[in-house]
Design an enzyme around this catalytic site. Structure first.
Site, PDB file in Angstrom:
ATOM      1  N   GLY A   1     -39.838  -2.795  -3.645  1.00 53.11           N
ATOM      2  CA  GLY A   1     -40.054  -1.511  -3.368  1.00 53.11           C
ATOM      3  C   GLY A   1     -39.077  -1.432  -1.953  1.00 53.11           C
ATOM      4  N   CYS A   2     -39.035  -0.226  -1.375  1.00 53.28           N
ATOM      5  CA  CYS A   2     -37.979   0.114  -0.375  1.00 53.28           C
ATOM      6  C   CYS A   2     -38.084   1.261   0.320  1.00 53.28           C
ATOM      7  CB  CYS A   2     -36.680   0.053  -0.819  1.00 53.28           C
ATOM      8  SG  CYS A   2     -36.364  -1.377  -1.753  1.00 53.28           S
ATOM      9  N   GLY A   3     -37.374   1.391   1.446  1.00 49.23           N
ATOM     10  CA  GLY A   3     -37.277   2.572   2.011  1.00 49.23           C
ATOM     11  C   GLY A   3     -35.721   3.072   2.092  1.00 49.23           C
TER      12      GLY A   3
ATOM     13  N   ARG B   1     -42.215   0.487   5.132  1.00 50.66           N
ATOM     14  CA  ARG B   1     -41.770   0.512   3.443  1.00 50.66           C
ATOM     15  C   ARG B   1     -40.885  -0.807   3.155  1.00 50.66           C
ATOM     16  NH1 ARG B   1     -42.763   5.256   1.110  1.00 50.66           N
ATOM     17  NH2 ARG B   1     -41.604   4.590  -0.473  1.00 50.66           N
TER      18      ARG B   1
ATOM     19  N   HIS C   1     -31.137   1.253   4.475  1.00 49.29           N
ATOM     20  CA  HIS C   1     -32.026   0.454   3.586  1.00 49.29           C
ATOM     21  C   HIS C   1     -32.950  -0.326   4.080  1.00 49.29           C
ATOM     22  CE1 HIS C   1     -33.562  -1.539  -0.014  1.00 49.29           C
ATOM     23  NE2 HIS C   1     -33.607  -0.349  -0.608  1.00 49.29           N
TER      24      HIS C   1
END
Lengths: 380, 504
Positions: A19-21, A48, A189
């Site tokens: 998952g990520c931002g 995140r 990121h």
């Protein structure tokens, strides 16, 4: 220097869900600004990510060396560097090489040897293998990443660079001294990998030539996307599904000469029920895209930002299973996983919207400079 | 000659339940049951029984039970009862052992050693009841890329695509000729294919005039006997398939005995009634790959490049290289029939011992075409013993574009896999030309049963796809990361291109 920072797992781990931002900023007027803004923006999305990967890409950051390919390389050992040095000496004119400037901070540890080369393929090398510059650089990246143990190229474009590490993105940004660079477009990121200790190479963005790609999601079609790319000579070595998205954009935009609009419709295609309702000419086009590029369809939840010389694309999967917000203010286009990350650096926006599933948001430098490579809006 | 053979089956009749209605007597074309004229009781000659279970199923009082007759008490691992019986049969007749349906021998069924993936947490699964779930499949040759131009502000496709078959779900009904099966069976398949947006295949027995109206869902076959092949036949079809081989009998031809060639079959095959219909083992105009290319292009010329041309082969040892040659020879579709593929009639030794499992063939062909960079130039159809939607979705994950259903379609219509298709006495009205037996298969009901099966399997595939977080079938095609092997050797896993369960 322990090997752990760059430990490549065996083939069993070639796909790591995470998952990520993400966040991105471009000045469509081509105005340069410092890297601190993107750090400030992605910092808001701290929760995140989980500290196992952060990274950035900046465009327009090497104006004096704009005609040279800037290779950013991680080395596990001096021996690996010697092998890469020898490879460059054989195939490239190396104008300059040296450490990538970093700042010692306690949050970032176990750093590999980080090296930067400004290079140009030798004419002889190009002639020997009958490739254009871009294909030759692509092949060199795959060669180093696949064949030279302990070496990993994480950036290989012109007048752009990727910077990434294990850590939270805001720390990674400080570590790489991004505040000392200026560029017209930035991507950031923060990563939340779910089943591996994270290695430096696994952080986003993933790059090839001028393309840099950050991704929040999991590409369930990875297995076929990878095999499809292999038919065109790409090698997926980086243990993540994000890599295939970067290579697919390279294939469709640069090698097949598709426009951004068409490429996005291949990677996040409309549903058949929508295609069936289109006017005939459009229907035939979209049918053909799905038939021919079915193996390139990115299926599964994702929000992706792709950076390239002179532009940015933000796009969601075809049912929008991951967040992506876009906003404009003056000459700036902003993209982020959450609106807060945009408001943090630009509280007073002209317009904010949530892009629809599969509909790309395209930001593009509108003045003559810098030049746009391989991604014209229309193709002849 | 006195026979040494004991009956294969034992029929138990519960005399308390039997009401002597005579249904079993009338239903059995093998004449197992008969009324004893002395006392009106019903006797059964078990030596004629093939265990098609027609009598058992239709008996109104459930008075009949069939059991295998284990009469060979001293059966051993090498000299099994089946082996002894085969030898006795041949010692008594001097003939080749004949059989029908697919290979029953216990070769490893790889489908049962492959498991599927599903999403958990990191990737949401998709509910097909709420979200679109796309099974639509196009079969045919695809170019490497498309060229798009912008004219007057709108995008326009410049590349001209080769003809394609559109399937609403990745299934087709296998080639089964009129002659091997009855007219009603073909009509049922044609109607179900039309209703479900899929295709059926004529086999090499021609196409009856009354079925031309289903032409847009019909694939017509051109095989070594060229039965029924003429202009209207090619024009009526959506696609043309050259049949080189069949999984149940690789390397040999076919033989429809004259007694099955009645008026209907005679007219459709364009041969005199009562004559044997012999399909030679090879096409006598194809002795090499370049000859195949000529036939492919002859058919494309004849149909003015408006229909895809498929080439069907049996999966044999060198299947990957052969398939590659077929693609390079110009085929739009390669159909591969594995060792468990069915037949109306084949020599038992060939059916049971020649060919390779379809799972390995799909994997090898798909990989080979990718290695050569030509996978997009042809679609892969897989055939040979698919039993469920799970087998099919695994075949697609290995690399097939769609799957031919033969035996499963017949079973849906009532077949009980007794393997006696070649006798022409099919009590279920399927593999027969006998008008009395044929009437047992009502095409309305059979078409509905087929449509139901396709509907059910489509729905199951959608559920499994959604579970994997995928909403279009093309994202699973060749996506072997969604498969894991259980209990397979390293060699098997390597050929399948699949990791063992537990490997992430």
């Amino acid at each position: 220097m322990e090997g752990r920072w760059n430990r490549r797992y065996d083939w069993q781990y070639d796909r790591i869900p995470s998952g990520c931002g993400l966040a991105a900023i471009i000045s469509e007027a081509g105005r340069s600004f410092g890297g601190e803004e993107i750090i400030q923006s992605i910092c808001v999305l701290h929760d995140r990510s989980n500290g196992l990967g952060g990274g950035f890409a900046g465009y327009g950051i090497y104006p004096e060396k704009r005609d040279l390919f800037a290779f950013h390389v991680m080395f596990e050992s001096i021996e690996a560097k010697e092998l890469v040095d020898a490879y460059f000496d054989r195939n490239f004119y190396v104008e300059e090489s040296g450490h990538i400037p970093t700042r010692k901070i306690k949050e970032i540890t176990n750093a590999p040897l980080l090296w930067r080369y400004f290079v140009k393929p030798l004419d002889d090398s190009l002639q020997d293998c009958e490739l254009c510059e871009e294909d030759f650089v692509t092949r060199s990246v795959f060669h180093i990443n696949g064949e030279i143990p302990g070496a990993y190229v994480f950036s290989s474009g012109k007048n752009m660079g990727a910077f990434k590490a294990v850590g939270y993105p805001e720390d990674v940004g400080r570590f790489y001294r991004l505040d000392e660079y200026e560029g017209y477009s930035w991507i950031g990121h923060g990563r939340f990998p779910t089943n591996t200790p994270g290695w430096w190479g696994g952080a986003h963005p993933f790059t090839l030539l001028d393309w840099s790609l950050v991704h929040n999601g999991e590409i369930s079609s990875y297995g076929i996307n990878k095999r499809y790319l292999e038919m065109f000579g790409y090698r997926c070595e980086l243990q993540t599904d994000t890599e295939v998205a970067a290579y697919l954009f390279d294939l469709l935009l640069r090698r097949h000469g598709l426009s951004i609009e068409v490429a996005c419709k291949a990677l996040a295609s409309p549903f058949w029920s929508d295609i069936d309702r289109m006017p005939e000419e459009e229907r035939e086009l979209f049918k053909a895209i799905r038939m021919v590029y079915g193996p390139a369809l990115l299926n599964g939840p994702f929000a992706i930002v792709l950076g390239f010389t002179g532009g940015l694309i933000g796009i969601n999967d075809r049912v929008k299973l991951r967040p992506l917000v876009a906003a404009r203010k003056d000459d700036r286009l902003y993209l982020a996983s959450e609106e807060a990350a945009i408001r943090e650096i630009s509280p007073d926006l002209d317009v904010v919207w949530a892009p629809k599933a599969g509909e790309p948001v395209i930001g593009r430098v509108r003045t003559g400079e810098p030049e746009v490579v391989g991604a014209e809006e229309t193709v002849a | 000659m006195y026979t040494l053979l004991q009956p294969d089956f034992r029929i138990k009749r519960d005399e308390e339940r039997c009401i002597r209605c005579g249904v079993c007597v009338r239903q059995c074309a093998f004449d197992v049951h008969s009324v004893d004229t002395d006392d009106g009781s019903i006797r059964s000659d078990e030596s004629k029984c093939v265990a098609c279970q027609r009598c058992e199923t239709l008996c109104p009082t459930r008075a009949l039970t069939l059991e295998e007759n284990y009469h060979v008490a001293n059966e051993n691992y090498n000299w099994t009862g089946g082996v002894l019986k085969n030898i006795w049969k041949q010692a008594e007749t001097g003939g080749v052992l004949l059989t029908g349906m697919g290979n029953p021998r216990p070769y490893r069924i790889y489908w049962d050693h492959l498991v599927l993936n599903a999403s958990q947490v990191t990737n949401p699964s998709i509910d097909p009841l709420r979200e679109p779930m796309e099974l639509r499949t196009y079969l045919g040759s695809k170019p490497d890329s498309v060229e798009v131009v912008k004219e007057n502000g709108s995008l326009k496709l410049k590349t001209k695509l080769a003809p394609q078959l559109r399937l609403d779900a990745p299934f087709l009904f296998s080639a089964m000729s009129l002659g091997a099966i009855g007219y009603n069976v073909q009509e049922a398949m044609a109607r179900a294919a039309t209703e479900m947006g899929i295709y059926w295949n004529t086999g090499e027995g021609g196409l009856h005039k009354d079925l031309y109206k289903y032409g847009k869902n019909t694939i017509v076959q051109v095989a070594s006997g060229r039965f029924g092949v003429y202009k209207d036949y090619l024009d009526a079809a959506a696609a043309v398939e050259i049949k080189i081989g069949q999984g149940a009998k690789p390397g040999i031809g076919g033989h429809l005995p004259g007694e099955k060639v009645g008026d209907l079959v005679s007219m459709t095959r364009m041969i005199p009634a009562g004559t044997d219909a012999l399909s030679p083992a090879p096409h006598h105009d194809i002795y090499s790959i370049e000859d195949l290319s000529q036939l492919i292009y002859s058919l494309k010329e004849a149909t003015e490049y408006t229909k895809p041309v498929s080439v069907k082969i049996a999966a044999v040892h060198n299947v990957a290289a052969i398939a590659s040659g077929i693609v390079r020879a110009g085929a739009d579709i390669v159909a591969i029939d594995g060792i468990r593929g069915g037949t109306g009639a084949a020599p038992t030794m060939i059916r049971d011992n020649v060919g390779i499992p379809i799972e390995l063939a799909i994997a090898a062909v798909d990989q080979r075409l990718r290695d050569e960079g030509i996978r997009n130039r042809a679609s892969i159809l897989a055939a040979g013993g698919f039993r469920s939607s799970a087998d099919i979705i695994k075949a697609i994950a290995l690399g097939a574009d769609a799957v031919y259903l033969g035996t499963a379609a017949l079973v849906a219509m009532g077949c009980h896999v007794c393997q006696k298709c070649y006798t022409g006495k099919c009590n279920w009205g399927i593999a027969t030309q006998d008008p009395y037996l044929e009437r047992r298969l009502n095409p309305d009901i059979a078409a509905e049963r087929l449509s139901n099966l396709i509907h059910a399997w489509s729905h199951e595939i959608m559920e499994m796809l959604g579970g994997m977080g995928i909403n279009a079938i093309e994202s699973l095609r060749g996506n072997r990361l969604h498969l894991r092997g259980v209990g397979l050797s390293k060699t098997e896993l390597d050929i399948l291109g699949v990791r063992h369960a537990g490997a992430s």
